[in-house]
Design a protein around this motif. Structure first.
Motif, PDB file in Angstrom:
ATOM      1  N   VAL A 113      -4.700  -1.415  -9.102  1.00 46.56           N
ATOM      2  CA  VAL A 113      -3.594  -0.510  -8.794  1.00 46.56           C
ATOM      3  C   VAL A 113      -2.396  -0.934  -9.630  1.00 46.56           C
ATOM      4  N   ASP A 114      -1.969  -0.055 -10.542  1.00 53.48           N
ATOM      5  CA  ASP A 114      -0.821  -0.352 -11.396  1.00 53.48           C
ATOM      6  C   ASP A 114       0.437  -0.550 -10.556  1.00 53.48           C
ATOM      7  N   GLY A 115       1.193  -1.596 -10.885  1.00 51.91           N
ATOM      8  CA  GLY A 115       2.457  -1.846 -10.213  1.00 51.91           C
ATOM      9  C   GLY A 115       2.331  -2.409  -8.810  1.00 51.91           C
ATOM     10  N   TRP A 116       1.167  -2.879  -8.430  1.00 52.80           N
ATOM     11  CA  TRP A 116       0.952  -3.436  -7.084  1.00 52.80           C
ATOM     12  C   TRP A 116       1.918  -4.596  -6.868  1.00 52.80           C
ATOM     13  N   GLN A 117       2.618  -4.572  -5.738  1.00 54.98           N
ATOM     14  CA  GLN A 117       3.571  -5.631  -5.402  1.00 54.98           C
ATOM     15  C   GLN A 117       3.335  -6.082  -3.974  1.00 54.98           C
TER      16      GLN A 117
ATOM     17  N   LYS B  49       2.785   5.928  -2.838  1.00 53.78           N
ATOM     18  CA  LYS B  49       3.863   6.885  -3.158  1.00 53.78           C
ATOM     19  C   LYS B  49       4.017   7.041  -4.663  1.00 53.78           C
ATOM     20  N   SER B  50       3.782   5.978  -5.402  1.00 55.38           N
ATOM     21  CA  SER B  50       3.827   6.047  -6.864  1.00 55.38           C
ATOM     22  C   SER B  50       2.586   6.763  -7.398  1.00 55.38           C
TER      23      SER B  50
ATOM     24  N   ILE C 149       0.844  -1.204   0.000  1.00 55.39           N
ATOM     25  CA  ILE C 149       0.000   0.000   0.000  1.00 55.39           C
ATOM     26  C   ILE C 149       0.869   1.240   0.000  1.00 55.39           C
ATOM     27  N   ASP C 150       1.875   1.263   0.866  1.00 53.37           N
ATOM     28  CA  ASP C 150       2.750   2.427   0.967  1.00 53.37           C
ATOM     29  C   ASP C 150       3.467   2.688  -0.357  1.00 53.37           C
ATOM     30  N   LYS C 151       4.024   1.645  -0.941  1.00 60.99           N
ATOM     31  CA  LYS C 151       4.755   1.791  -2.215  1.00 60.99           C
ATOM     32  C   LYS C 151       3.810   2.250  -3.330  1.00 60.99           C
TER      33      LYS C 151
ATOM     34  N   GLN D 291      -9.715   1.273  -5.981  1.00 57.84           N
ATOM     35  CA  GLN D 291      -8.860   0.658  -7.000  1.00 57.84           C
ATOM     36  C   GLN D 291      -8.182  -0.606  -6.459  1.00 57.84           C
ATOM     37  N   MET D 292      -7.739  -0.561  -5.212  1.00 56.36           N
ATOM     38  CA  MET D 292      -7.120  -1.725  -4.576  1.00 56.36           C
ATOM     39  C   MET D 292      -8.139  -2.866  -4.482  1.00 56.36           C
TER      40      MET D 292
END
Length: 187
Positions: free
Chosen positions: A140-144, A112-113, A107-109, A134-135
């Protein structure tokens, strides 16, 4: 278990109290009381607390004041077999702290993006709601991290538990709290 210990346990259960450590002494407090008394966290970092409180408050208004971070931290700090978190119910592999660290880090990453270097707690209310939506939809684009919809489900359930799983929560919903159910006689 002695009668005195049993009575203390039952009184704690009726008050939705959990064991927190303050000044080296274990005391029974609700997560709301632990937050009000600024009880130190054992497992979560300040950044994780900030993200969890912002997420919890977005999902269930009142979760921050009800002590969602203290509830989650206290549960993560104990034996996995006694954990009351939704992660256990949904068969997340212990230690559950690994799931929460990965989820809050994702979520944090992502925030920030998505939000020009800002964390979820720094978003406006509408930005937080948009991000969480979105989550929830896994968009969410780039979710890791653990799948966004799963993080949403678990955190929302934890927030509901901490806000409404108390006598005060029942009262807020207009539901009479009954600490037990009296069995009826069957002939």
């Amino acid at each position: 278990m002695s009668d005195i210990e049993r009575r203390a346990l039952m009184r704690g259960a009726a008050l939705s109290a959990l064991a927190f450590t303050a000044g080296g002494v274990e005391i029974l407090l609700s997560p709301r009381q632990a937050r009000a008394q600024n009880i130190a966290f054992k497992t979560l970092t300040p950044e994780q607390v900030e993200t969890l409180e912002a997420l919890g408050e977005t999902l269930v208004p009142g979760a921050k004041a009800a002590g969602i971070s203290h509830f989650v931290d206290q549960q993560l700090s104990g034996p996995p077999g006694e954990c009351l978190l939704e992660a256990r119910i949904l068969n997340v592999k212990p230690p559950y702290a690994n799931f929460y660290r990965a989820a809050l880090g994702a979520i944090d990453k992502a925030c920030k993006s998505w939000g020009a270097g800002r964390g979820l707690a720094q978003f406006s209310d509408s930005e937080r709601h948009d991000f969480v939506d979105q989550m929830r939809q896994n968009k969410v684009d780039g979710w890791q991290g653990p799948p966004g919809p799963f993080v949403y489900l678990i955190t929302r359930s934890d927030a509901v538990d901490v806000v409404y799983g108390t006598m005060e929560g029942y009262a807020a919903l207009g539901i009479p709290y009954m600490p037990h159910i009296a069995p009826t006689k069957r002939w």
